[in-house]
Scaffold this motif. Sequence first.
Motif, PDB file in Angstrom:
ATOM      1  N   ALA A   1      49.845  64.371 121.556  1.00 14.94           N
ATOM      2  CA  ALA A   1      50.318  65.707 121.165  1.00 14.94           C
ATOM      3  C   ALA A   1      49.743  66.784 122.090  1.00 14.94           C
ATOM      4  O   ALA A   1      50.346  67.852 122.281  1.00 14.94           O
TER       5      ALA A   1
ATOM      6  N   ASN B   1      57.808  58.565 107.568  1.00 20.69           N
ATOM      7  CA  ASN B   1      58.415  59.563 108.459  1.00 20.69           C
ATOM      8  C   ASN B   1      58.445  59.059 109.891  1.00 20.69           C
ATOM      9  O   ASN B   1      57.427  58.585 110.404  1.00 20.69           O
ATOM     10  N   ALA B   2      59.615  59.195 110.540  1.00 20.81           N
ATOM     11  CA  ALA B   2      59.752  58.752 111.930  1.00 20.81           C
ATOM     12  C   ALA B   2      58.915  59.652 112.840  1.00 20.81           C
ATOM     13  O   ALA B   2      58.775  60.853 112.583  1.00 20.81           O
ATOM     14  N   LEU B   3      58.354  59.069 113.894  1.00 19.27           N
ATOM     15  CA  LEU B   3      57.644  59.888 114.897  1.00 19.27           C
ATOM     16  C   LEU B   3      58.674  60.649 115.715  1.00 19.27           C
ATOM     17  O   LEU B   3      59.733  60.105 116.038  1.00 19.27           O
ATOM     18  N   ASP B   4      58.334  61.872 116.072  1.00 16.68           N
ATOM     19  CA  ASP B   4      59.194  62.653 116.955  1.00 16.68           C
ATOM     20  C   ASP B   4      59.341  61.881 118.287  1.00 16.68           C
ATOM     21  O   ASP B   4      58.330  61.433 118.845  1.00 16.68           O
ATOM     22  N   PRO B   5      60.598  61.709 118.800  1.00 13.74           N
ATOM     23  CA  PRO B   5      60.779  60.916 120.019  1.00 13.74           C
ATOM     24  C   PRO B   5      59.960  61.433 121.202  1.00 13.74           C
ATOM     25  O   PRO B   5      59.460  60.638 122.010  1.00 13.74           O
ATOM     26  N   ALA B   6      59.757  62.748 121.304  1.00 15.50           N
ATOM     27  CA  ALA B   6      58.975  63.290 122.423  1.00 15.50           C
ATOM     28  C   ALA B   6      57.497  62.885 122.286  1.00 15.50           C
ATOM     29  O   ALA B   6      56.830  62.561 123.270  1.00 15.50           O
ATOM     30  N   LEU B   7      56.999  62.875 121.036  1.00 17.08           N
ATOM     31  CA  LEU B   7      55.609  62.461 120.798  1.00 17.08           C
ATOM     32  C   LEU B   7      55.449  60.967 121.106  1.00 17.08           C
ATOM     33  O   LEU B   7      54.450  60.542 121.694  1.00 17.08           O
ATOM     34  N   LEU B   8      56.443  60.186 120.734  1.00 18.00           N
ATOM     35  CA  LEU B   8      56.407  58.740 121.008  1.00 18.00           C
ATOM     36  C   LEU B   8      56.400  58.487 122.523  1.00 18.00           C
ATOM     37  O   LEU B   8      55.639  57.640 123.017  1.00 18.00           O
TER      38      LEU B   8
ATOM     39  N   ARG C   1      66.089  52.840 113.036  1.00 15.78           N
ATOM     40  CA  ARG C   1      64.825  52.450 112.389  1.00 15.78           C
ATOM     41  C   ARG C   1      65.078  51.327 111.392  1.00 15.78           C
ATOM     42  O   ARG C   1      65.760  51.526 110.386  1.00 15.78           O
TER      43      ARG C   1
ATOM     44  N   THR D   1      60.696  51.800 119.348  1.00 19.02           N
ATOM     45  CA  THR D   1      60.894  53.091 120.019  1.00 19.02           C
ATOM     46  C   THR D   1      62.357  53.529 120.056  1.00 19.02           C
ATOM     47  O   THR D   1      62.646  54.640 120.485  1.00 19.02           O
TER      48      THR D   1
END
Length: 271
Positions: free
Chosen positions: A268, A206-213, A139, A135
Motif C-alpha cells: 500500500a 472482501n476481494a483485494l483491490d487489483p492495484a494493491l494485489l 473469485r 489474482t
Amino acid sequence: MSLENLPPLRHSLDAYGLLAKKAFGQHFLLDLNITRKIARLAGPLDGETVIEVGPGPGGLTRALLEAGAKVVAVEKDPRFLPLLEDLATASGGALTLVEADALWADEAVLAGGRGHIVSNLPYNVGTLLLIKWLTGPWRPASMTLMFQKEVADRIAAATGTEAYGRLSVIAQAVCEAKVVMDLPPRAFIPPPKVSSAVVRLDPMPNALDPALLAALERVTAAAFGQRRKMLRSSLKVLGGEALCASAEIDAEARAETVDVAGFLRLAAALP
Ligand code: SAM
C-alpha cells in the motif's frame, strides 16, 4: 447406467486402452475412498457448481458428482473424452465436459456465476493455475487442490518458516489456506516421485483491490528474490528504508520475518 453402476476406474482405463502420459502430468487416483474424502474436504457441494481441472479417468469427478455437485470438467488430453462421456451420461446432465487448456480457460464463463474449484492438479502447471485463480478477476467460492507436498507447504506456510515465501504471502493475502490431507506417492497410478497434499483455500470475504494485489506481487518478488538480505537492500529499487518506514516495517528485517499484514502495508505504501 447410473453413477453407482459404473465399472471400476481401472476397468474403464483398460476398456479404452488408456495409459498415463508424463507430458500431461498424469498421476491418477483410482481409489474412490480417497477421491470421496477429497470431495468431503471440499464440501458441502450439494447443488454447487464445481470446476474440475484435469478429470483424467474421472475418479475425483465421480466423487464430486456423488456429492451432488454440478461439475464442469476441463481436460486437455482428448484421449479421455470418450471415457468421460460415459460418466457424463451416467450423471444425468450434472457433468459438462470441456476440452481445453485450463491455463487459458475463462472460469467466469465455465462456472456461469458462483463456483468452486476442486482438482488433483497436473503438477507441471499447478502453481501457475493457482496464481491465475488467486489474482484473476473471477473469485472462486473455495478451492480444494492437490499439489506436490512441498508446494502445498509453501502455500500454507507460517511467517518465519523456511517454506514461507512469495506464494504464501499472495495466497494468504487473498485466502485462508490450510493443508487438509497428505498422500504418499503410492496413492497414485503411476506413483509420482514425491508426496502430495491437498490444500483448502477459502477466499477472504472482501476481494483485494487489483492495484494493491499488483503492488503486493511487485514487493514480494523483490523481497523474496533476495530473501537473505535486509529489506532496506532487497527493496532498494522500490524505496528501501523510506518505504519500510512508511509501512512501519523494520528495514533491517528479512523478508521471511514479515507477516502478510506487513507485506500488505508495504504494498500500500509503494509510490
Ligand atoms: N483428476 C484425475 C485423477 O485424480 O485421477 C487426473 C489427475 S492428473 C494429476 C492431471 C490431469 O490434468 C490429467 O488428466 C491431465 O491430462 C490434465 N491436464 C494436464 N494439463 C492440463 C491443462 N493445462 N489443462 C487441463 N487439463 C490438464
